[in-house]
Motif scaffolding. Structure first.
Motif, PDB file in Angstrom:
ATOM      1  N   PHE A  53      11.643   2.922  18.018  1.00  0.00           N
ATOM      2  CA  PHE A  53      11.141   1.742  17.346  1.00  0.00           C
ATOM      3  C   PHE A  53      11.770   1.400  16.201  1.00  0.00           C
ATOM      4  O   PHE A  53      11.021   2.149  15.459  1.00  0.00           O
ATOM      5  N   LEU A  54      12.510   0.512  15.594  1.00  0.00           N
ATOM      6  CA  LEU A  54      13.638   0.383  14.546  1.00  0.00           C
ATOM      7  C   LEU A  54      12.951  -0.760  13.425  1.00  0.00           C
ATOM      8  O   LEU A  54      13.286  -1.696  14.620  1.00  0.00           O
ATOM      9  N   VAL A  55      11.847  -0.928  12.808  1.00  0.00           N
ATOM     10  CA  VAL A  55      11.530  -1.731  12.103  1.00  0.00           C
ATOM     11  C   VAL A  55      12.589  -1.767  11.140  1.00  0.00           C
ATOM     12  O   VAL A  55      12.547  -1.023   9.670  1.00  0.00           O
ATOM     13  N   PRO A  56      13.656  -2.882  10.708  1.00  0.00           N
ATOM     14  CA  PRO A  56      13.819  -2.959   9.306  1.00  0.00           C
ATOM     15  C   PRO A  56      13.699  -3.767   8.060  1.00  0.00           C
ATOM     16  O   PRO A  56      12.010  -4.118   8.043  1.00  0.00           O
ATOM     17  N   VAL A  57      13.759  -2.881   7.129  1.00  0.00           N
ATOM     18  CA  VAL A  57      12.447  -2.908   5.647  1.00  0.00           C
ATOM     19  C   VAL A  57      13.756  -4.105   4.733  1.00  0.00           C
ATOM     20  O   VAL A  57      15.664  -3.579   4.094  1.00  0.00           O
ATOM     21  N   TYR A  58      13.285  -5.445   4.076  1.00  0.00           N
ATOM     22  CA  TYR A  58      14.600  -6.101   3.012  1.00  0.00           C
ATOM     23  C   TYR A  58      13.996  -6.453   1.807  1.00  0.00           C
ATOM     24  O   TYR A  58      13.855  -6.909   1.419  1.00  0.00           O
ATOM     25  N   SER A  59      12.569  -5.418   1.431  1.00  0.00           N
ATOM     26  CA  SER A  59      11.875  -5.472  -0.179  1.00  0.00           C
ATOM     27  C   SER A  59      11.263  -4.020  -0.039  1.00  0.00           C
ATOM     28  O   SER A  59      10.594  -3.191   1.164  1.00  0.00           O
ATOM     29  N   GLN A  60      11.292  -4.352  -1.337  1.00  0.00           N
ATOM     30  CA  GLN A  60      10.714  -2.452  -1.992  1.00  0.00           C
ATOM     31  C   GLN A  60       8.991  -2.575  -1.069  1.00  0.00           C
ATOM     32  O   GLN A  60       8.990  -1.568  -1.483  1.00  0.00           O
ATOM     33  N   ALA A  61       8.319  -3.629  -1.785  1.00  0.00           N
ATOM     34  CA  ALA A  61       7.254  -4.440  -1.780  1.00  0.00           C
ATOM     35  C   ALA A  61       7.084  -4.388  -0.017  1.00  0.00           C
ATOM     36  O   ALA A  61       5.837  -3.466   0.546  1.00  0.00           O
ATOM     37  N   GLU A  62       8.407  -4.350   1.010  1.00  0.00           N
ATOM     38  CA  GLU A  62       7.828  -4.406   2.504  1.00  0.00           C
ATOM     39  C   GLU A  62       8.198  -2.547   2.561  1.00  0.00           C
ATOM     40  O   GLU A  62       6.935  -2.540   3.471  1.00  0.00           O
ATOM     41  N   ARG A  63       8.380  -2.178   2.451  1.00  0.00           N
ATOM     42  CA  ARG A  63       8.718  -1.035   2.517  1.00  0.00           C
ATOM     43  C   ARG A  63       7.247   0.159   2.281  1.00  0.00           C
ATOM     44  O   ARG A  63       6.772   0.739   3.028  1.00  0.00           O
ATOM     45  N   ILE A  64       6.344  -0.077   1.253  1.00  0.00           N
ATOM     46  CA  ILE A  64       5.916   0.466   0.314  1.00  0.00           C
ATOM     47  C   ILE A  64       4.508   0.052   1.732  1.00  0.00           C
ATOM     48  O   ILE A  64       3.683   0.805   1.764  1.00  0.00           O
ATOM     49  N   VAL A  65       4.239  -0.948   2.014  1.00  0.00           N
ATOM     50  CA  VAL A  65       3.319  -1.909   2.939  1.00  0.00           C
ATOM     51  C   VAL A  65       4.048  -0.625   4.538  1.00  0.00           C
ATOM     52  O   VAL A  65       2.851  -0.176   4.902  1.00  0.00           O
ATOM     53  N   LEU A  66       5.255  -0.729   4.662  1.00  0.00           N
ATOM     54  CA  LEU A  66       5.494  -0.207   5.492  1.00  0.00           C
ATOM     55  C   LEU A  66       4.902   1.399   5.879  1.00  0.00           C
ATOM     56  O   LEU A  66       4.910   2.351   6.858  1.00  0.00           O
ATOM     57  N   LYS A  67       5.197   1.603   4.755  1.00  0.00           N
ATOM     58  CA  LYS A  67       4.670   3.413   4.576  1.00  0.00           C
ATOM     59  C   LYS A  67       3.383   4.262   4.857  1.00  0.00           C
ATOM     60  O   LYS A  67       3.141   4.499   5.435  1.00  0.00           O
ATOM     61  N   LEU A  68       2.677   2.679   4.291  1.00  0.00           N
ATOM     62  CA  LEU A  68       1.342   2.884   4.159  1.00  0.00           C
ATOM     63  C   LEU A  68       0.690   2.883   6.181  1.00  0.00           C
ATOM     64  O   LEU A  68       0.240   4.050   6.738  1.00  0.00           O
ATOM     65  N   GLY A  69       1.506   2.223   6.359  1.00  0.00           N
ATOM     66  CA  GLY A  69       0.625   1.814   7.891  1.00  0.00           C
ATOM     67  C   GLY A  69       1.649   2.832   8.746  1.00  0.00           C
ATOM     68  O   GLY A  69       0.622   3.039   9.640  1.00  0.00           O
ATOM     69  N   MET A  70       3.015   3.371   8.716  1.00  0.00           N
ATOM     70  CA  MET A  70       3.200   4.413   9.115  1.00  0.00           C
ATOM     71  C   MET A  70       2.686   5.303   8.988  1.00  0.00           C
ATOM     72  O   MET A  70       2.114   6.229  10.098  1.00  0.00           O
ATOM     73  N   GLU A  71       1.471   5.807   7.705  1.00  0.00           N
ATOM     74  CA  GLU A  71       1.124   7.230   7.425  1.00  0.00           C
ATOM     75  C   GLU A  71      -0.139   6.909   8.091  1.00  0.00           C
ATOM     76  O   GLU A  71      -0.795   8.016   8.391  1.00  0.00           O
ATOM     77  N   MET A  72      -0.686   5.939   8.549  1.00  0.00           N
ATOM     78  CA  MET A  72      -1.726   5.769   8.827  1.00  0.00           C
ATOM     79  C   MET A  72      -2.197   6.025  10.522  1.00  0.00           C
ATOM     80  O   MET A  72      -2.648   6.642  10.764  1.00  0.00           O
ATOM     81  N   TYR A  73      -0.162   5.276  11.058  1.00  0.00           N
ATOM     82  CA  TYR A  73      -0.333   5.700  12.307  1.00  0.00           C
ATOM     83  C   TYR A  73      -0.713   6.754  12.703  1.00  0.00           C
ATOM     84  O   TYR A  73      -0.795   7.400  14.051  1.00  0.00           O
ATOM     85  N   ASN A  74       0.602   7.316  12.000  1.00  0.00           N
ATOM     86  CA  ASN A  74       0.534   8.728  11.776  1.00  0.00           C
ATOM     87  C   ASN A  74      -0.551   9.572  11.693  1.00  0.00           C
ATOM     88  O   ASN A  74      -0.751  10.415  13.280  1.00  0.00           O
ATOM     89  N   ALA A  75      -1.283   9.511  11.125  1.00  0.00           N
ATOM     90  CA  ALA A  75      -2.638   9.972  11.059  1.00  0.00           C
ATOM     91  C   ALA A  75      -3.443   9.991  12.295  1.00  0.00           C
ATOM     92  O   ALA A  75      -4.351  11.075  12.572  1.00  0.00           O
ATOM     93  N   LEU A  76      -3.871   8.582  12.737  1.00  0.00           N
ATOM     94  CA  LEU A  76      -4.384   7.897  13.519  1.00  0.00           C
ATOM     95  C   LEU A  76      -4.328   8.773  15.002  1.00  0.00           C
ATOM     96  O   LEU A  76      -4.905   9.091  15.801  1.00  0.00           O
ATOM     97  N   SER A  77      -2.565   9.605  15.473  1.00  0.00           N
ATOM     98  CA  SER A  77      -2.505   9.646  15.989  1.00  0.00           C
ATOM     99  C   SER A  77      -2.059  11.369  16.270  1.00  0.00           C
ATOM    100  O   SER A  77      -1.011  12.061  16.994  1.00  0.00           O
ATOM    101  N   TYR A  78      -3.288  12.044  15.631  1.00  0.00           N
ATOM    102  CA  TYR A  78      -2.790  13.388  14.938  1.00  0.00           C
ATOM    103  C   TYR A  78      -3.175  14.334  16.290  1.00  0.00           C
ATOM    104  O   TYR A  78      -1.857  15.080  16.261  1.00  0.00           O
TER     105      TYR A  78
END
Length: 550
Positions: free
Chosen positions: A106-131
């Motif tokens: 799944f490809l999620v395009p990023v168009y701002s630095q703020a969006e990148r930070i928020v998505l980074k946090l979400g990806m880390e949580m998603y990764n941790a929850l799917s350990y």
């Protein structure tokens, strides 16, 4: 599962027309929830029956985005429990039904630095929850960790994305579910092989309590017009968008509101690569552009539907609005209604407190199971809400309540480890090697097709196949073999050609095959089901009608 009439009493004497046997459990609704309740209860030793007004998986379960996913966007609402449950069940389905899932990026395009930070946090949580996402998963179904792609890499993956202000994209993974309609019915037919009963086109028209505390359920066979009466110790209402109708039919007071959310999808020519593109609609909600069977699925919508679920249909305006959104969000596409090869839609049953006014997009997808004993209906349960991915766990929770209620001892839940009839193999390469050894005279293409679509049921299908097996060419270029048709027609409750085309085989979902191939398919199906020429002509018209846009 829709209901016609309403019960006027909650107590009755046992009907003279009732069957002599008493079921432990009667399930109303043949979608993925009802299918898993039937499968789980049967494995535990309950005598169970499932009744579905229309065809199996013909409601909400056929209207998915064809994904088995953890629900990344639910993190926004801090529904960590729901996401964790979804990710755990995603892995379970990959283990017990590996033929039904494929790893999908799944490809999620990023168009701002703020969006990148928020998505980074979400990806880390998603990764941790799917350990434990790859625990006991075969190598061909592994889920990689997410990664960030540069702007150049993102454009390579999806050249049509808007490039202005593009910073890059996040790439994460979930599963594609190629045929959720068939996947649903696999649990039903597997349960039936172990002693359960299931009837499609059988509409429940009344539910009442007997003097002996059993329930009397009367249903109408929609094909013959005859009424059938059943006695059962427990009832599970798994009717999805019709759940509140079933409750009112029995006289059960509603604890919460059932809100129906309308979701539609369209199938078009292939407009993306091998990864799903996640973009935003004009209102900021997400839209998925999904590669599927050499086609693209676009969806979904999420709007409240206030009318009767029996009146639901996908309109031309629905389709035009969705195409407008994808043309807006996906760069250089210019899709019109003429580009739509197929469309489908359904209603999501969402549970809300009466005072809530949250939009359906933001409403929780959590499941709620209601035990109606305090309202005077012991042994009557309703499962509402939920999502396809967590349906196995929902089935387990429902049956746990049933075995607590019923006297006697029953086996513990085994659906996490016992696969349905399709999933009894370790991995696809090993399965194909074993099939090749067992059927050395069959073409490799036939063996690969059967293994991919039917898993361990391939042995039964290929045992009656020939070296020069006849095949049909579908609209997307895929081949569908006569041995598949013969297998489905012989055992899977095909009452109409539309059951076969859109829910068991999936031959019609990529688009209407050429006229010659459609006619050949329906003639062969009619031969197996003993249809006369007039019936074959009628069934052909019904299939063709399904592609009309109103």
């Amino acid at each position: 599962m829709a209901i016609k009439t309403k019960s006027t009493s909650t107590k009755t004497n046992t009907s003279k027309s009732s069957t002599s046997s008493v079921y432990d459990l009667l399930i109303v609704g043949g979608g993925i929830t009802g299918a898993n309740v039937l499968w789980d209860s049967t494995l535990r030793g309950l005598k169970s029956i499932l009744l579905e007004k229309n065809d199996y998986a013909s409601g909400t379960s056929q209207a998915t985005s064809k994904l088995i996913h953890g629900g990344l966007r639910y993190l926004k609402n801090f529904e960590l429990g729901l996401v964790r449950e979804s990710l755990r069940e995603r892995a379970t389905l990959a283990r017990i039904t590996p033929n039904a899932v494929q790893t999908m990026g799944f490809l999620v395009p990023v168009y701002s630095q703020a969006e990148r930070i928020v998505l980074k946090l979400g990806m880390e949580m998603y990764n941790a929850l799917s350990y434990d996402r790859n625990r006991n998963i075969s190598e061909d179904r592994l889920i990689p960790k997410y990664s960030f792609l540069s702007k150049e890499q993102t454009i390579m993956e999806s050249p049509t994305l808007e490039r202005e202000k593009l910073k890059g994209s996040y790439l994460y993974y979930d599963y594609l579910n190629l045929n959720p309609e068939r996947h649903t019915s696999e649990f039903i037919f597997s349960a039936r092989e172990k002693g359960a009963e299931a009837k499609n086109y059988t509409e429940v028209i009344s539910i009442a309590r007997n003097n002996d505390s059993t329930y009397q359920v009367v249903a109408k066979d929609k094909l013959s017009g005859k009424e059938i009466s059943f006695r059962t110790k427990c009832v599970v209402n798994a009717a999805g968008p019709w759940a509140d109708f079933v409750e009112s039919l029995a006289g059960v007071p509603a604890d919460k509101n059932l809100v129906r959310s309308k979701g539609i999808h369209v199938v078009t020519r292939k407009i993306c690569g091998d990864k799903t593109i996640v973009t935003k609609k004009k209102d900021g909600t997400h839209i998925f552009i999904i590669p599927w069977r050499n086609k693209t699925i676009i969806g979904t919508t999420d709007t409240e539907y206030p009318d009767s679920p029996d009146a639901f249909r996908v309109t031309k305006k629905d389709i035009e609005d969705l195409l407008s959104e994808v043309n807006f969000s996906f760069g250089y596409t210019d899709l019109t209604v003429k580009d739509v090869d197929f469309y489908y839609g359904g209603l999501r049953p969402l549970v809300e407190d009466p005072s809530e006014t949250t939009s359906t997009y933001n409403a929780s997808r959590k499941t709620e199971i209601f035990d109606h004993k305090d309202a005077g209906f012991p042994g009557f349960f309703t499962a509402m809400g939920g999502k396809y991915t967590t349906s196995r766990a929902v089935g387990e929770m429902v049956v746990n309540k049933i075995v607590e209620f019923l006297p006697g001892e029953f086996r513990a839940c085994e659906t996490e480890i016992i696969p349905p009839a399709t999933g009894d193999y370790s991995d696809l390469p090993s399965l194909m090697r074993d099939l090749s050894r067992k059927f050395p005279k069959l073409r490799g293409e036939l063996i690969e097709t059967a293994a991919t679509r039917y898993g361990s049921q391939s042995y039964s299908i290929l045992s009656k196949s020939g070296a020069q097996e006849e095949f049909y060419t579908l609209q997307n270029g895929e081949k569908f073999f006569e041995s598949e048709l013969r297998f489905i027609a012989g055992r899977e409750d095909i009452r109409f050609a539309t059951d076969f085309f859109f829910r068991r085989s999936g031959v019609g979902v990529p688009g209407l095959p050429e006229e010659k191939e459609t006619n050949r398919l329906i003639r062969s199906l009619g031969k197996h089901l003993k249809w006369n020429p007039s019936r074959i002509q009628k069934e052909t018209k019904a299939v063709e009608e399904r592609y009309r846009i109103f």
